[in-house]
Design a protein around this motif. Structure first.
Motif, PDB file in Angstrom:
ATOM      1  N   LEU A 153       0.793  -1.180  -0.006  1.00  0.00           N
ATOM      2  CA  LEU A 153       0.076  -0.156  -0.005  1.00  0.00           C
ATOM      3  C   LEU A 153       0.811   1.207  -0.109  1.00  0.00           C
ATOM      4  O   LEU A 153       0.508   2.338  -0.708  1.00  0.00           O
ATOM      5  N   PHE A 154       2.078   1.221   0.669  1.00  0.00           N
ATOM      6  CA  PHE A 154       2.654   2.314   0.807  1.00  0.00           C
ATOM      7  C   PHE A 154       3.619   2.416  -0.584  1.00  0.00           C
ATOM      8  O   PHE A 154       3.548   3.599  -1.020  1.00  0.00           O
ATOM      9  N   MET A 155       3.953   1.431  -1.292  1.00  0.00           N
ATOM     10  CA  MET A 155       4.743   1.564  -2.410  1.00  0.00           C
ATOM     11  C   MET A 155       3.632   2.176  -3.513  1.00  0.00           C
ATOM     12  O   MET A 155       4.185   3.005  -4.320  1.00  0.00           O
ATOM     13  N   ARG A 156       2.377   1.580  -3.595  1.00  0.00           N
ATOM     14  CA  ARG A 156       1.489   2.253  -4.602  1.00  0.00           C
ATOM     15  C   ARG A 156       1.167   3.527  -4.524  1.00  0.00           C
ATOM     16  O   ARG A 156       1.156   4.540  -5.259  1.00  0.00           O
ATOM     17  N   ALA A 157       0.930   3.964  -3.039  1.00  0.00           N
ATOM     18  CA  ALA A 157       0.817   5.454  -2.666  1.00  0.00           C
ATOM     19  C   ALA A 157       2.060   6.370  -3.182  1.00  0.00           C
ATOM     20  O   ALA A 157       1.679   7.392  -3.733  1.00  0.00           O
ATOM     21  N   LEU A 158       3.184   5.706  -2.999  1.00  0.00           N
ATOM     22  CA  LEU A 158       4.349   6.672  -3.354  1.00  0.00           C
ATOM     23  C   LEU A 158       4.524   6.897  -4.838  1.00  0.00           C
ATOM     24  O   LEU A 158       4.649   7.726  -5.389  1.00  0.00           O
ATOM     25  N   CYS A 159       3.805   5.768  -5.362  1.00  0.00           N
ATOM     26  CA  CYS A 159       3.959   5.811  -7.050  1.00  0.00           C
ATOM     27  C   CYS A 159       2.968   6.848  -7.386  1.00  0.00           C
ATOM     28  O   CYS A 159       3.303   7.620  -8.442  1.00  0.00           O
ATOM     29  N   TYR A 160       1.686   6.831  -7.018  1.00  0.00           N
ATOM     30  CA  TYR A 160       0.727   7.778  -7.346  1.00  0.00           C
ATOM     31  C   TYR A 160       0.848   9.107  -6.901  1.00  0.00           C
ATOM     32  O   TYR A 160       0.499  10.172  -7.350  1.00  0.00           O
ATOM     33  N   TYR A 161       1.632   9.322  -5.800  1.00  0.00           N
ATOM     34  CA  TYR A 161       2.148  10.639  -5.309  1.00  0.00           C
ATOM     35  C   TYR A 161       2.866  11.211  -6.376  1.00  0.00           C
ATOM     36  O   TYR A 161       2.904  12.408  -7.014  1.00  0.00           O
ATOM     37  N   HIS A 162       4.015  10.617  -6.893  1.00  0.00           N
ATOM     38  CA  HIS A 162       4.680  10.962  -8.114  1.00  0.00           C
ATOM     39  C   HIS A 162       3.853  11.423  -9.301  1.00  0.00           C
ATOM     40  O   HIS A 162       4.191  12.450  -9.936  1.00  0.00           O
ATOM     41  N   LEU A 163       3.167  10.241  -9.848  1.00  0.00           N
ATOM     42  CA  LEU A 163       2.479  10.571 -11.025  1.00  0.00           C
ATOM     43  C   LEU A 163       1.444  11.768 -10.994  1.00  0.00           C
ATOM     44  O   LEU A 163       1.298  12.487 -11.822  1.00  0.00           O
ATOM     45  N   THR A 164       0.902  11.805  -9.790  1.00  0.00           N
ATOM     46  CA  THR A 164      -0.246  12.938  -9.921  1.00  0.00           C
ATOM     47  C   THR A 164       0.479  14.357  -9.562  1.00  0.00           C
ATOM     48  O   THR A 164       0.069  15.469  -9.988  1.00  0.00           O
ATOM     49  N   ASN A 165       1.586  14.180  -8.919  1.00  0.00           N
ATOM     50  CA  ASN A 165       2.608  15.432  -8.931  1.00  0.00           C
ATOM     51  C   ASN A 165       3.039  15.990 -10.098  1.00  0.00           C
ATOM     52  O   ASN A 165       2.963  17.148 -10.553  1.00  0.00           O
ATOM     53  N   ILE A 166       3.473  14.914 -10.974  1.00  0.00           N
ATOM     54  CA  ILE A 166       4.176  15.488 -12.156  1.00  0.00           C
ATOM     55  C   ILE A 166       3.264  15.500 -13.408  1.00  0.00           C
ATOM     56  O   ILE A 166       3.391  16.392 -14.237  1.00  0.00           O
ATOM     57  N   TRP A 167       2.143  14.820 -13.307  1.00  0.00           N
ATOM     58  CA  TRP A 167       1.094  14.841 -14.555  1.00  0.00           C
ATOM     59  C   TRP A 167      -0.241  15.202 -14.215  1.00  0.00           C
ATOM     60  O   TRP A 167      -0.904  15.384 -15.224  1.00  0.00           O
ATOM     61  N   GLY A 168      -0.747  15.360 -12.941  1.00  0.00           N
ATOM     62  CA  GLY A 168      -1.901  15.648 -12.606  1.00  0.00           C
ATOM     63  C   GLY A 168      -2.928  14.507 -12.825  1.00  0.00           C
ATOM     64  O   GLY A 168      -2.722  13.405 -12.022  1.00  0.00           O
TER      65      GLY A 168
END
Length: 529
Positions: free
Chosen positions: A141-156
């Motif tokens: 769960l942490f790793m997936r949240a870290l992944c989408y943290y970066h995705l939404t920060n960079i691409w919205g």
């Protein structure tokens, strides 16, 4: 979407092969026919799969090289190239198909896909002990949240799934609102906090703890301006975690002993020690911050003289040049400047007079002279390592510090000020400033707006070149103004190019060509069409 849609066990199986060398797995027999149908049958297999997720963080497009740094550090008012390199990123010349982050996008979705696949096979799996299942689910769960943290920060707004889609579904997937994604991630992290342990020891250092999950959740709240929730999570870390501010700022970045890099201030790091439990080890990111000897010292071409003014001669009797003499002095203490010299401080940050008088962080952060020699460029001392015994070019063991305790205090201060003004916010920021100044120079007597503006610089001086600055400027709504006003070197011209659209990157062109449905909710592709 070719790279989102290709099914995924390749990385999973590579992870099995790599990590089967770990002591606890030596007796496991892994054959080429392994699939998720006959895997995840015991605790060791679940941990092995989770280790594969950590391994993805070691990719050059994420933490091993300048992958994520391109989005978080460059293109702001802190870091730039020492020459005309990385110009598309720093000068805001990226576009569809031009430095659009495709490699990072690809690796983040590899992490998203594997996380979803593993979660499906671990959560509720009765073949696993309860403790192993909880641990694995929390980390996934942490790793997936870290992944989408970066995705939404960079691409919205980005493609989003919680269960692994079929190939057909992936080939027509559209973008989901980042608000929906972030709400789900906050809920996932709340669950992860209940499942993960408070700390680790030995070979498990580097795994996500409940405090790493709490920190990531606080970051989500910070970016969404959910001040009370952000403050609550930060106070939980401050009041209950084993983490603390070190007494000496420079000690936070001490890399002298590769086997002893962890300290109480680190909340989450990507482990690049020589033999980590869940990665290849060794990073090249340090080379970006290490100088190139051919650039140094500033008067490198002059003939060298010693401290008494006598010519310094080579064994053949000819006189050394300054750079040769400088290099010999470095090598005498088992050091050298063999890096790329890629990432150096911008001029304004590098000038001591632009830091508050008495700020001890300056000398631990910026270096303009070394062993008595003036350098051609300023460098980030906190991110370099010149050691030629333990930290060689292309083979560095330095961990990437993703989250640390000082950031928690500064987030708490910002959230408290936004909620109630500065009266109760001073305690948090002054805790950070207490070690930064001797004698202490605490904040007091500010208005809410004065506190807010002062925080812009306080976070820069405390956290510069650590992967926070550009997103801070974006969330404050001042990226364009800062980039246009800060001093750049002659080969950089971001002020001429930056536009409002540049707060996000375009969805990579190759992904759009493979899946035009990515333009359904936004035909402009974040303003780049």
């Amino acid at each position: 979407m070719k790279n989102i849609s290709k099914i995924l066990l390749s990385v999973f199986l590579v992870g099995l092969l790599l990590f089967s060398s770990c002591d606890s797995f030596l007796e496991e027999e892994f054959r080429s026919g392994i699939t998720t149908d006959n895997f995840f049958n015991n605790d060791a297999e679940a941990q092995l799969a989770v280790n594969g997720l950590y391994r993805l963080l070691h990719n050059n497009n994420l933490y091993r090289q300048r992958g994520l740094d391109n989005f978080y550090t460059h293109g702001a008012d802190v870091v730039a190239g020492s020459r005309n390199v990385n110009g598309e990123v720093h000068n805001y010349l990226f576009a569809e198909g031009v430095a659009d982050g495709y490699g990072t996008w690809n690796k983040l979705y590899e992490l998203a896909r594997n996380s979803s696949l593993f979660l499906e096979n671990v959560d509720g799996n009765e073949n696993l002990s309860e403790s192993a299942r909880n641990q694995a689910v929390g980390e996934i769960l942490f790793m997936r949240a870290l992944c989408y943290y970066h995705l939404t920060n960079i691409w919205g707004d980005v493609p989003y799934f919680r269960e692994l889609p079929t190939n057909e579904e992936l080939s027509t997937i559209t973008r989901s609102p980042k608000e929906q994604i972030r709400e789900d991630m906050k809920e996932d992290l709340a669950r992860a906090i209940t499942l993960l342990p408070s700390s680790y020891a030995g070979s498990d250092l580097g795994r996500a703890t409940k405090w790493a999950a709490t920190m990531l959740k606080a970051k989500y709240h910070l970016f969404d301006q959910e001040w009370q929730s952000c403050l609550t999570e930060c106070k939980s870390i401050i009041d209950n975690s084993p983490h603390r501010l070190l007494d000496n700022f420079a000690d936070v970045f001490d890399q002298t002993d590769p086997a002893d890099q962890y300290n109480d201030e680190h909340i989450f790091v990507v482990d690049f020690t020589a033999d980590p439990a869940f990665g290849e080890g060794n990073t090249t990111r340090t080379d970006d911050y290490n100088p190139r000897i051919r650039d140094e010292p500033a008067n490198r071409g002059a003939n060298a003289v010693d401290e008494n003014g006598n010519p310094v001669l080579k064994p053949n009797g000819t006189q050394m040049k300054n750079w040769e003499y400088f290099q010999s002095l470095l090598q005498a203490q088992n050091e050298d400047m063999t890096g790329y010299g890629w990432s150096v401080p911008l001029p304004e940050l590098a000038r001591r007079e632009n830091w508050q008088e008495g700020d001890l962080r300056y000398d631990a952060t910026i270096v303009t002279e070394y062993i008595g020699w003036k350098l051609k460029f300023p460098y980030f001392r906190k991110n370099w390592n010149l050691d030629q015994e333990n930290s060689l070019r292309g083979n560095h063991p330095e961990n990437y510090i993703v989250f640390r305790m000082a950031d928690v205090y500064l987030m708490a201060a910002e959230a408290e000020n936004e909620l109630n003004g500065p009266d109760n916010a001073y305690q948090y920021v002054n805790k950070v400033r207490e070690r930064a100044f001797d004698p202490d120079q605490p904040w007091s007597g500010m208005s809410q707006e004065e506190f807010r503006l002062a925080m812009y610089d306080e976070r820069k001086f405390e956290l510069c070149a650590e992967g926070h600055r550009r997103m801070d400027l974006i969330r404050w709504g001042i990226l364009l103004d800062v980039v246009k006003s800060v001093e750049h070197r002659s080969w950089n011209n971001p002020a001429d190019n930056i536009q409002p659209k540049h707060v996000l990157y375009p969805i990579p062109l190759l992904e759009i060509q493979l899946n035009p449905a990515l333009l359904e909710t936004d035909p402009t592709n974040n303003g780049y069409r």
